[in-house]
Design a protein around this motif. Structure first.
Motif, mmCIF file in Angstrom:
data_model
loop_
_atom_site.group_PDB
_atom_site.id
_atom_site.type_symbol
_atom_site.label_atom_id
_atom_site.label_comp_id
_atom_site.label_asym_id
_atom_site.label_seq_id
_atom_site.Cartn_x
_atom_site.Cartn_y
_atom_site.Cartn_z
ATOM 1 N N GLY A 69 6.136 42.809 -20.086
ATOM 2 C CA GLY A 69 5.864 42.058 -18.862
ATOM 3 C C GLY A 69 4.401 41.723 -18.698
ATOM 4 O O GLY A 69 4.050 40.616 -18.269
ATOM 5 N N ALA B 215 3.490 38.909 -21.081
ATOM 6 C CA ALA B 215 4.070 37.660 -20.585
ATOM 7 C C ALA B 215 3.227 37.079 -19.456
ATOM 8 O O ALA B 215 2.954 35.868 -19.409
ATOM 9 C CB ALA B 215 5.500 37.901 -20.105
ATOM 10 N N PHE C 51 7.992 41.918 -14.060
ATOM 11 C CA PHE C 51 9.075 41.702 -15.016
ATOM 12 C C PHE C 51 9.938 42.942 -15.193
ATOM 13 O O PHE C 51 11.149 42.843 -15.384
ATOM 14 C CB PHE C 51 8.495 41.265 -16.367
ATOM 15 C CG PHE C 51 8.225 39.797 -16.456
ATOM 16 C CD1 PHE C 51 9.221 38.898 -16.809
ATOM 17 C CD2 PHE C 51 6.967 39.299 -16.158
ATOM 18 C CE1 PHE C 51 8.967 37.541 -16.878
ATOM 19 C CE2 PHE C 51 6.700 37.940 -16.226
ATOM 20 C CZ PHE C 51 7.710 37.066 -16.588
ATOM 21 N N TYR D 31 8.234 36.805 -22.268
ATOM 22 C CA TYR D 31 8.878 38.080 -21.941
ATOM 23 C C TYR D 31 10.160 38.279 -22.753
ATOM 24 O O TYR D 31 10.411 39.367 -23.276
ATOM 25 C CB TYR D 31 9.193 38.150 -20.452
ATOM 26 C CG TYR D 31 9.797 39.472 -20.042
ATOM 27 C CD1 TYR D 31 9.047 40.641 -20.086
ATOM 28 C CD2 TYR D 31 11.129 39.556 -19.639
ATOM 29 C CE1 TYR D 31 9.606 41.865 -19.728
ATOM 30 C CE2 TYR D 31 11.693 40.775 -19.292
ATOM 31 C CZ TYR D 31 10.921 41.924 -19.332
ATOM 32 O OH TYR D 31 11.466 43.128 -18.986
#
Length: 259
Positions: A32, A35, A100, A249
């Motif tokens: 996460g 990303a 995320f 992700y």
């Protein structure tokens, strides 16, 4: 229904040998965070231009968005478009990691229906933009893989029993999610910024709450020039940002064996 991939023999031997589930949350947080950083770096030049224009920088205050994008590299070099991006990464990595990972948590708890059940607390607990964006992407992904798995999906590189969206489909779904979330939440962002400006505005007494601010902006300026003023630039920023964020992700989930 998907099944867990068999644990490699090497993971079964030896005292304390790590299994595929070890450090799962740490790997999810790393995915996460990466990303989020990739997404923010994608639109870093637009963020730099926005700050320069908002601050009425003396070198660029007479220019527009695109002319400033051309002027900054000429005056400061290409890296001038990324000034301050390193410091931004320090803030974005933990934010993206938590964001995320929380999204992934809602989606493993009950599949498609579980994700819908998580919509209300997600929107209440996070910014409306983030809640709607994750909800839209999760919905598009679930529909795509259930309705057209052969066209839109492919086996995950780390677990052939799990289907994932193809890269270009991920980009498309992420962009749509960002655009939709931006459209729905933008009036709230306009109201929030007006309230933050406070006494600087002449109509500060009419912008003391979210509802009063929204009503005032709509009444005086209307929808296009009021509630959605400046939305085009945000589309330019958010669509590639969300497309890169979700796609990165999903790729990192495979690299870090999270499927």
């Amino acid at each position: 229904m998907t099944t867990e991939a068999p644990i490699p023999a090497s993971a079964k031997t030896g005292v304390g040998a790590p299994s595929r589930r070890d450090f799962f949350w740490l790997r999810s947080l790393v995915a996460g965070g990466i990303a989020g950083c990739c997404a923010k770096s994608t639109i870093a030049p637009l963020d730099r231009v926005k700050i320069l224009l908002q601050a009425h920088n003396r070198h660029y205050k007479h220019l527009g968005v695109f002319s400033t994008l051309r002027a900054v590299p000429q005056k400061e070099g290409f890296l001038g478009l990324y000034k301050g991006n390193g410091a931004m990464m320090v803030r974005i990595f933990p934010y993206g990691a938590i964001q995320f990972t929380a999204f992934d948590r809602y989606r493993k708890e009950g599949g498609f229906q579980g994700f819908y059940r998580g919509l209300t607390p997600t929107i209440i607990g996070m910014a409306p933009y983030a809640g709607i964006s994750f909800f839209t992407f999760g919905t598009l992904k679930s529909i795509g893989l259930s309705q057209a798995p052969g066209i839109l999906g492919r086996p995950s590189s780390d677990n052939p029993n799990v289907l994932v969206l193809k890269t270009h489909v991920n980009l498309l779904c992420g962009g749509i999610a960002g655009a939709f979330a931006q459209t729905v939440s933008y009036p709230l962002d306009v109201a929030r910024r007006r309230m933050q400006l406070g006494s600087i505005l002449t109509e500060a007494d009419k912008c003391v709450s979210m509802c009063k601010t929204l009503k005032y902006v709509y009444k005086v300026h209307g929808i296009r020039k009021g509630l959605y003023r400046g939305l085009t630039l945000n589309y330019i920023r958010c669509i590639p940002s969300q497309a890169v964020a979700f796609t990165t992700y999903e790729l990192m989930r495979q690299v870090l064996h999270l499927n």
